[in-house]
Design an enzyme around this catalytic site. Structure first.
Site, short mmCIF file in Angstrom:
data_model
loop_
_atom_site.label_atom_id
_atom_site.label_comp_id
_atom_site.label_asym_id
_atom_site.label_seq_id
_atom_site.Cartn_x
_atom_site.Cartn_y
_atom_site.Cartn_z
N GLU A 36 0.82 -1.21 0.00
CA GLU A 36 0.00 0.00 0.00
C GLU A 36 0.86 1.26 0.00
O GLU A 36 0.56 2.23 -0.70
CB GLU A 36 -0.91 0.01 1.23
CG GLU A 36 -2.09 -0.94 1.16
CD GLU A 36 -3.21 -0.40 0.29
OE1 GLU A 36 -3.23 0.82 0.04
OE2 GLU A 36 -4.06 -1.20 -0.14
N SER A 37 1.91 1.29 0.81
CA SER A 37 2.60 2.56 1.06
C SER A 37 4.11 2.48 1.13
O SER A 37 4.76 3.50 1.30
CB SER A 37 2.10 3.12 2.40
OG SER A 37 2.50 2.26 3.46
#
Length: 559
Positions: free
Chosen positions: A235-236
């Site tokens: 995700e990040s």
């Protein structure tokens, strides 16, 4: 002036017809962005969000602040396109900076509806695609804000995922863990990470070594597989400051509404989506709820990516619950679970795939109760703590200060609580909490008030809980937040002037006469009204008055 990019010679000879065509093209683009899916290609991630949205989703027309800022983006976009045709690279970069400032302000807005998020994302991609060739390296870096998940959407493995005959090799199928399998989709993504994203993925593995000891126990305590740490990695990149064009923030990439549903607070002072511990606890609870709903970890992860409704519709349409055979899921979602699995496989045996996993760190801290607003940089200096370390431990603090009017549990490196307690009373209260009160006068607008006090319209609206411009009444008290407390990003309410090199331009001063307009003055000097505004620090909509002195630049070849 910087060297202009290589532009075909006919494009350099801008004519009235060219301007007209360009203007009509810009209007067409904005019409496509504004009037729905009949005119625009909706991003795949947005399709899921639109279909899952409730009828109460806030429409664009009901959010005047979104409209105001997006209008600023459009104005600077159109002007930048015209300047690009004239190969005026410096001016293009100037327009780009203001577009970026407006977009940064939009990203700070709360509760954007799915339509607004899709509109904003489409506009951001349009800006990126049209202006990248004209920007210097520093400004190109400003556009490098895609999260890894969004990069994966653009990678070849997403398009080359094998849907035919596929060989599945089960690597781990223990109860309570994510089933790890090796198939064509997973193999293609592993190859992509080894070749085209090697350096980037190695950086994220370094962060994994730093945060794994914090994240994995929280996941385990919440009854979900520890391997879901790799979902946050994808995700990040485990970056607490990660922010996507779709308004998702933090290591688990929560949008504001979902974060609020799982207890993540967002105020002027804090954004708990950026806190590694709190956001991991929220992410674990969310994934646990998804697993209860689908009774399948692959489907739960797919729903985390595209929304529960989208996954249920694919299941109903195709009549089965096998994630690997759900053809009607968005392409991003079909690549999402294989990407998480690929990350897990690589980190299990990094050397085999050409990566190195550093020794895992133990992030340890103590908490100190702080009951007033204190600047972190001053505290770090007084206590002999690295400011980077202190701000990383307290990444949820948006303004670099502890919140006023509450007792805040400040994290400090282990062993430093005594030293912090000894110096904290000697540190003055931060002036970032200072504010003023303004009484609205006849004819004043939010924009005029923001400009007067050198604050952004966004911050003015948020500080006063305003929902539409008609709320302003003569005599009304408006809270003016301190300019120093504005979130990072360029202020939209203060325009700066642009100076052009005297070696290329003649500088003139024009005194405004009664009846003058910027359009008439621009025509007289063979320039544009937007250029005069830029040279004189005027915002769109500012009035000029008789006797005002305006700086005008003319190319020396124009006389």
């Amino acid at each position: 002036m910087r060297e202009s990019p290589n532009i075909p010679e006919p494009m350099r000879k801008t004519t009235i017809l060219t301007r007209l065509i360009t203007g009509l093209t810009g209007l067409t683009l904005f019409a496509c962005l504004s009037f729905g899916s009949d005119f625009r290609e909706t991003p795949l991630t947005q399709l899921a969000q639109n279909e899952d949205a409730s009828p109460e989703s806030s429409p664009v027309e009901n959010d005047f602040l979104f409209d105001y800022l997006m209008q600023e983006v459009k104005l600077h976009y159109t002007e930048g396109r015209l300047l690009a045709l004239e190969a005026d690279t410096d001016a293009v970069q100037y327009e780009f900076e203001y577009m970026l400032a407006s977009m940064a302000a939009i990203e700070e807005l709360d509760s954007l509806g799915p339509d607004q998020r899709g509109y904003f994302t489409s506009m951001a991609r349009l800006v990126q695609g049209d202006f990248l060739p004209y920007l210097d390296q520093e400004r190109k870096n400003m556009l490098a804000n895609l999260t890894f998940r969004e990069q994966m959407m653009q990678q070849e493995a997403s398009q080359a995922a094998q849907d035919g005959e596929d060989e599945f090799v089960v690597l781990d199928d223990r109860d309570g863990h994510i089933p790890l399998v090796l198939n064509n989709r997973v193999r293609s993504i592993i190859k992509f990470l080894q070749t085209k994203r090697h350096a980037e993925f190695q950086t994220w593995m370094n962060r994994y070594a730093k945060y794994a000891a914090v994240i994995r126990p929280i996941l385990k305590e919440n009854g979900v597989p520890e391997e879901l740490v790799y979902l946050a990695l994808i995700e990040s990149g485990l970056n607490v400051n990660a922010r996507s064009w779709a308004q998702a923030v933090g290591p688990w990439q929560f949008i504001s509404s979902t974060g609020k549903n799982y207890g993540l607070d967002r105020t002027w002072w804090v954004d708990e989506r950026r806190d590694m511990v709190k956001s991991t606890e929220a992410g674990a609870r969310y994934l646990k709820d998804l697993y209860k709903e689908f009774d399948n970890l692959y489907l739960a992860m797919a729903a985390y990516n595209s929304g529960e409704g989208r996954v249920w519709r694919a299941i109903r349409l195709e009549g089965h619950r096998d994630y690997w055979r759900l053809r009607t899921l968005p392409k991003e979602t079909r690549s999402y679970v294989p990407t998480v699995i690929a990350a897990a496989i690589i980190i299990r045996n990094p050397e085999q795939y050409g990566f190195t996993l550093p020794a895992k760190e133990m992030m340890e801290w103590e908490e100190v109760a702080v009951s007033r607003s204190i600047d972190l940089d001053r505290l770090a200096q007084a206590a002999g703590i690295s400011y980077t370390t202190l701000s990383t431990l307290n990444s949820e603090l948006r303004q670099g200060v502890t919140p006023p009017d509450m007792t805040y549990k400040l994290k400090v490196p282990f062993g430093y609580s005594g030293k912090v307690a000894a110096v904290i009373n000697n540190i003055p209260t931060s002036n970032k909490e200072a504010s003023q009160i303004h009484r609205v006068r006849t004819g004043e607008s939010l924009w005029l008030i923001a400009r007067k006090y050198n604050v952004t319209v966004t911050n003015l609206v948020r500080a006063n809980n305003l929902r539409n411009s008609n709320q302003l009444k003569v005599g009304q008290k408006i809270i003016i937040p301190a300019p120093g407390s504005a979130p990072s990003g360029r202020s939209l309410s203060t325009q700066t002037t642009q100076q052009l090199p005297v070696s290329t331009y003649n500088k003139k001063v024009y005194v405004v006469k009664r009846g003058d307009t910027l359009g008439h003055i621009a025509e007289r000097y063979r320039t544009r009204a937007s250029s005069i505004r830029r040279w004189n620090g005027l915002s769109y909509g500012d009035n000029i008055y008789p006797g005002q002195r305006l700086t005008i630049y003319q190319k020396k070849s124009d006389g």
